[in-house]
Design a protein around this motif. Structure first.
Motif, PDB file in Angstrom:
ATOM      1  N   THR A 295      -4.590  -6.224 -15.566  1.00 15.25           N
ATOM      2  CA  THR A 295      -3.384  -5.427 -15.745  1.00 15.25           C
ATOM      3  C   THR A 295      -3.698  -3.973 -15.399  1.00 15.25           C
ATOM      4  O   THR A 295      -4.739  -3.676 -14.851  1.00 15.25           O
ATOM      5  CB  THR A 295      -2.865  -5.546 -17.186  1.00 15.25           C
ATOM      6  N   GLY A 296      -2.806  -3.076 -15.763  1.00 16.48           N
ATOM      7  CA  GLY A 296      -3.041  -1.669 -15.475  1.00 16.48           C
ATOM      8  C   GLY A 296      -2.465  -1.274 -14.130  1.00 16.48           C
ATOM      9  O   GLY A 296      -1.629  -1.973 -13.551  1.00 16.48           O
ATOM     10  N   PRO A 297      -2.899  -0.124 -13.569  1.00 13.31           N
ATOM     11  CA  PRO A 297      -2.345   0.366 -12.310  1.00 13.31           C
ATOM     12  C   PRO A 297      -2.487  -0.656 -11.191  1.00 13.31           C
ATOM     13  O   PRO A 297      -3.495  -1.352 -11.099  1.00 13.31           O
ATOM     14  CB  PRO A 297      -3.189   1.614 -12.020  1.00 13.31           C
ATOM     15  N   ARG A 298      -1.462  -0.743 -10.336  1.00 15.95           N
ATOM     16  CA  ARG A 298      -1.475  -1.703  -9.241  1.00 15.95           C
ATOM     17  C   ARG A 298      -2.286  -1.214  -8.048  1.00 15.95           C
ATOM     18  O   ARG A 298      -2.864  -2.021  -7.316  1.00 15.95           O
ATOM     19  CB  ARG A 298      -0.034  -1.979  -8.775  1.00 15.95           C
ATOM     20  N   PHE A 299      -2.317   0.120  -7.835  1.00 13.46           N
ATOM     21  CA  PHE A 299      -2.940   0.634  -6.621  1.00 13.46           C
ATOM     22  C   PHE A 299      -3.832   1.832  -6.930  1.00 13.46           C
ATOM     23  O   PHE A 299      -3.698   2.481  -7.969  1.00 13.46           O
ATOM     24  CB  PHE A 299      -1.869   1.021  -5.596  1.00 13.46           C
ATOM     25  N   LEU A 300      -4.753   2.085  -6.007  1.00 13.03           N
ATOM     26  CA  LEU A 300      -5.620   3.258  -6.104  1.00 13.03           C
ATOM     27  C   LEU A 300      -5.813   3.841  -4.710  1.00 13.03           C
ATOM     28  O   LEU A 300      -5.600   3.160  -3.702  1.00 13.03           O
ATOM     29  CB  LEU A 300      -6.956   2.899  -6.757  1.00 13.03           C
ATOM     30  N   LEU A 301      -6.212   5.118  -4.682  1.00 14.50           N
ATOM     31  CA  LEU A 301      -6.544   5.776  -3.423  1.00 14.50           C
ATOM     32  C   LEU A 301      -8.050   5.842  -3.263  1.00 14.50           C
ATOM     33  O   LEU A 301      -8.780   5.983  -4.245  1.00 14.50           O
ATOM     34  CB  LEU A 301      -5.993   7.198  -3.376  1.00 14.50           C
ATOM     35  N   MET A 302      -8.505   5.760  -2.013  1.00 13.68           N
ATOM     36  CA  MET A 302      -9.904   5.997  -1.692  1.00 13.68           C
ATOM     37  C   MET A 302      -9.985   6.925  -0.487  1.00 13.68           C
ATOM     38  O   MET A 302      -9.122   6.887   0.399  1.00 13.68           O
ATOM     39  CB  MET A 302     -10.630   4.684  -1.382  1.00 13.68           C
ATOM     40  N   ALA A 303     -11.033   7.762  -0.473  1.00 13.07           N
ATOM     41  CA  ALA A 303     -11.230   8.700   0.636  1.00 13.07           C
ATOM     42  C   ALA A 303     -12.583   8.464   1.278  1.00 13.07           C
ATOM     43  O   ALA A 303     -13.560   8.134   0.603  1.00 13.07           O
ATOM     44  CB  ALA A 303     -11.137  10.144   0.139  1.00 13.07           C
ATOM     45  N   SER A 304     -12.626   8.630   2.577  1.00 11.72           N
ATOM     46  CA  SER A 304     -13.873   8.546   3.324  1.00 11.72           C
ATOM     47  C   SER A 304     -13.751   9.480   4.523  1.00 11.72           C
ATOM     48  O   SER A 304     -12.739  10.159   4.703  1.00 11.72           O
ATOM     49  CB  SER A 304     -14.141   7.110   3.797  1.00 11.72           C
ATOM     50  N   ALA A 305     -14.774   9.509   5.358  1.00 12.16           N
ATOM     51  CA  ALA A 305     -14.722  10.354   6.546  1.00 12.16           C
ATOM     52  C   ALA A 305     -13.611   9.925   7.484  1.00 12.16           C
ATOM     53  O   ALA A 305     -13.158  10.703   8.335  1.00 12.16           O
ATOM     54  CB  ALA A 305     -16.069  10.312   7.259  1.00 12.16           C
ATOM     55  N   ASP A 306     -13.128   8.675   7.330  1.00 17.90           N
ATOM     56  CA  ASP A 306     -12.069   8.165   8.201  1.00 17.90           C
ATOM     57  C   ASP A 306     -10.674   8.479   7.694  1.00 17.90           C
ATOM     58  O   ASP A 306      -9.687   8.155   8.356  1.00 17.90           O
ATOM     59  CB  ASP A 306     -12.213   6.639   8.354  1.00 17.90           C
ATOM     60  N   GLY A 307     -10.549   9.080   6.513  1.00 13.48           N
ATOM     61  CA  GLY A 307      -9.237   9.399   5.980  1.00 13.48           C
ATOM     62  C   GLY A 307      -9.038   8.829   4.589  1.00 13.48           C
ATOM     63  O   GLY A 307      -9.996   8.481   3.885  1.00 13.48           O
ATOM     64  N   VAL A 308      -7.774   8.724   4.192  1.00 12.10           N
ATOM     65  CA  VAL A 308      -7.424   8.274   2.838  1.00 12.10           C
ATOM     66  C   VAL A 308      -6.629   6.975   2.942  1.00 12.10           C
ATOM     67  O   VAL A 308      -5.657   6.891   3.700  1.00 12.10           O
ATOM     68  CB  VAL A 308      -6.606   9.354   2.099  1.00 12.10           C
ATOM     69  N   THR A 309      -7.046   5.980   2.172  1.00  9.33           N
ATOM     70  CA  THR A 309      -6.408   4.671   2.215  1.00  9.33           C
ATOM     71  C   THR A 309      -5.935   4.256   0.827  1.00  9.33           C
ATOM     72  O   THR A 309      -6.491   4.673  -0.189  1.00  9.33           O
ATOM     73  CB  THR A 309      -7.378   3.605   2.749  1.00  9.33           C
ATOM     74  N   VAL A 310      -4.890   3.423   0.805  1.00  7.72           N
ATOM     75  CA  VAL A 310      -4.377   2.839  -0.431  1.00  7.72           C
ATOM     76  C   VAL A 310      -4.979   1.452  -0.577  1.00  7.72           C
ATOM     77  O   VAL A 310      -5.049   0.685   0.386  1.00  7.72           O
ATOM     78  CB  VAL A 310      -2.837   2.746  -0.405  1.00  7.72           C
ATOM     79  N   HIS A 311      -5.423   1.128  -1.805  1.00 10.18           N
ATOM     80  CA  HIS A 311      -6.055  -0.166  -2.061  1.00 10.18           C
ATOM     81  C   HIS A 311      -5.371  -0.871  -3.225  1.00 10.18           C
ATOM     82  O   HIS A 311      -4.868  -0.226  -4.151  1.00 10.18           O
ATOM     83  CB  HIS A 311      -7.538   0.011  -2.404  1.00 10.18           C
ATOM     84  N   ASP A 312      -5.373  -2.197  -3.165  1.00  9.99           N
ATOM     85  CA  ASP A 312      -4.946  -2.999  -4.307  1.00  9.99           C
ATOM     86  C   ASP A 312      -5.973  -2.796  -5.421  1.00  9.99           C
ATOM     87  O   ASP A 312      -7.168  -3.008  -5.225  1.00  9.99           O
ATOM     88  CB  ASP A 312      -4.870  -4.473  -3.905  1.00  9.99           C
ATOM     89  N   ALA A 313      -5.516  -2.387  -6.592  1.00 15.09           N
ATOM     90  CA  ALA A 313      -6.440  -2.072  -7.691  1.00 15.09           C
ATOM     91  C   ALA A 313      -7.001  -3.320  -8.350  1.00 15.09           C
ATOM     92  O   ALA A 313      -7.866  -3.212  -9.218  1.00 15.09           O
ATOM     93  CB  ALA A 313      -5.742  -1.206  -8.739  1.00 15.09           C
ATOM     94  N   ARG A 314      -6.548  -4.516  -7.959  1.00 14.94           N
ATOM     95  CA  ARG A 314      -7.074  -5.752  -8.523  1.00 14.94           C
ATOM     96  C   ARG A 314      -8.106  -6.408  -7.619  1.00 14.94           C
ATOM     97  O   ARG A 314      -9.002  -7.089  -8.087  1.00 14.94           O
ATOM     98  CB  ARG A 314      -5.927  -6.731  -8.799  1.00 14.94           C
ATOM     99  N   THR A 315      -7.980  -6.179  -6.302  1.00 15.59           N
ATOM    100  CA  THR A 315      -8.894  -6.817  -5.353  1.00 15.59           C
ATOM    101  C   THR A 315      -9.712  -5.826  -4.539  1.00 15.59           C
ATOM    102  O   THR A 315     -10.730  -6.195  -3.960  1.00 15.59           O
ATOM    103  CB  THR A 315      -8.099  -7.696  -4.372  1.00 15.59           C
ATOM    104  N   GLY A 316      -9.262  -4.580  -4.448  1.00 15.31           N
ATOM    105  CA  GLY A 316      -9.935  -3.591  -3.620  1.00 15.31           C
ATOM    106  C   GLY A 316      -9.499  -3.621  -2.166  1.00 15.31           C
ATOM    107  O   GLY A 316      -9.941  -2.788  -1.367  1.00 15.31           O
ATOM    108  N   LYS A 317      -8.621  -4.544  -1.780  1.00 20.63           N
ATOM    109  CA  LYS A 317      -8.208  -4.659  -0.385  1.00 20.63           C
ATOM    110  C   LYS A 317      -7.289  -3.500   0.017  1.00 20.63           C
ATOM    111  O   LYS A 317      -6.469  -3.041  -0.771  1.00 20.63           O
ATOM    112  CB  LYS A 317      -7.483  -5.988  -0.158  1.00 20.63           C
ATOM    113  N   VAL A 318      -7.423  -3.064   1.272  1.00 19.12           N
ATOM    114  CA  VAL A 318      -6.599  -1.984   1.803  1.00 19.12           C
ATOM    115  C   VAL A 318      -5.172  -2.480   1.995  1.00 19.12           C
ATOM    116  O   VAL A 318      -4.939  -3.551   2.561  1.00 19.12           O
ATOM    117  CB  VAL A 318      -7.162  -1.471   3.140  1.00 19.12           C
TER     118      VAL A 318
END
Length: 384
Positions: free
Chosen positions: A75-98
């Protein structure tokens, strides 16, 4: 390999079948139609197979069961942001998938501060995020930081992207970023710098912390004589208590109290070598990441401990890991969600993970080790 329980069930069913004879069958009160009887026999057999398979799977599941809960149970938040040298991506907070990528403004010519020049903060709901985008001019060596706000929809796609929510900040590189749960107060820190030599050695300036009231645009800044960084900014739900790490100490600052320097802040758990921290939204406790070096024997240990904000008393050790080798393992990201029941954490030897009621679920593994950092992996920047 077939489980013992599965074998026993099969043997029992076989034995029962062998005892069935025509003479043991009682006459049926009413004969079944031929079509229903033809369907009933394979259906019964199928049910037997399903029962056996389900029991066998359940028993097998108890052997070597994963320590993390099943993905669908999180449960909890559905999504998270991640940053890298390639930019900022949205990920599923349950699986880590972009799920998507943010279309941030193109970077002017310059050199980014790792990782990629981005700092991230979230309101803790997995929907509203702030991004600080820093770049340093090769010609002037002056850093500039722009601030953006993003919101994602129920599918993890950008629903809103607002650029320059506050004026661009010039000076040294931004070190940390945090936003209150209601999205009304944004805090960021800037690196300090040392100037001069010998007797002229001085801070110019030291690290500094700024809080912006977003609805009005008013700002307030605290300074320090530390030439390093102010890190791990995190807000309590009261929107006035701010957690931070400065000079390897975890501190709390009452942003409504008087004062213009971080001398007004209070140390939590004095004498601890802190690498990251986060304050619980309730404001009563703080999680602190430590690196505990061995006395010449391996392994080293790195832990996440919970402390009382009021009196600095250690409440418990939430997580403890061993690390072999010469390099020092440390936590560089610890972040609560808005409820304080879910946690994001990552380290230079630990994948980006979430912690839910003591269960650790790995989401994203860091990239290849950096030889210049004694095998450490790149720092992961993430928020929810």
């Amino acid at each position: 390999m077939t489980s013992w329980l599965e074998d026993q069930l099969k043997d029992a069913l076989t034995a029962d079948a062998e005892r069935i004879r025509p003479e043991t069958l009682r006459p049926a009160a009413r004969a079944l139609p031929a079509r229903r009887l033809a369907l009933a026999v394979p259906l019964a057999a199928a049910l037997v197979v399903v029962v056996i398979g389900a029991v066998a799977a359940m028993v097998a599941g108890t052997r070597g069961a994963p320590t993390a809960p099943a993905t669908h149970a999180l449960t909890g938040p559905r999504f998270l942001l991640m940053a890298s040298a390639d930019g900022v991506t949205v990920h599923d907070a349950r699986t880590g998938k972009v799920t998507s990528r943010l279309g941030l403004p193109p970077t002017p010519e310059g050199s980014f501060r790792e990782p990629g020049g981005y700092l991230l903060a979230g309101a803790g709901d997995g929907e509203t995020f702030y991004i600080a985008q820093s770049v340093q001019s090769r010609e002037t060596q002056v850093s500039s930081t722009r601030f953006h706000r993003a919101r994602v929809d129920g599918q993890g796609r950008p629903a809103e992207l607002v650029h320059d929510v506050i004026p661009k900040v010039l000076g040294t590189t931004a070190s940390s970023l945090a936003v209150t749960g209601d999205g009304t107060r944004l805090s960021y820190s800037l690196d300090g710098k040392v100037c001069g030599k010998g007797e002229t050695l001085r801070f110019c300036p030291g690290a500094q912390l700024t809080v912006v009231d977003l609805p009005t645009g008013t700002t307030r800044t605290w300074t320090t004589n530390v030439a390093g960084q102010i890190e791990s900014l995190s807000w309590a739900a009261d929107r006035r208590t701010l957690g931070l790490v400065v000079g390897s100490e975890a501190r709390v600052l009452d942003t409504a109290a008087s004062g213009t320097t971080l001398a007004a802040s209070r140390v939590v758990a004095p004498g601890q070598e802190v690498t990251a921290s986060t304050i619980n939204p309730d404001g009563r406790s703080m999680l602190i990441g430590h690196s505990r070096l061995s006395d010449g024997r391996r392994p080293h240990r790195y832990t996440v401990d919970e402390y009382s904000v009021t009196d600095g008393r250690k409440i418990r050790t939430l997580l403890s890991r061993d690390h072999e080798g010469e390099s020092i393992a440390l936590w560089n990201l610890i972040r609560y969600d808005g409820t304080g029941r879910h946690l994001l954490l990552a380290g230079n030897f630990h994948p980006l993970s979430r912690v839910d009621e003591g269960h650790v679920t790995s989401l994203v593994h860091p990239g290849s080790p950096d030889p210049e950092l004694l095998g450490s992996r790149p720092v992961i920047e993430a928020a929810w």
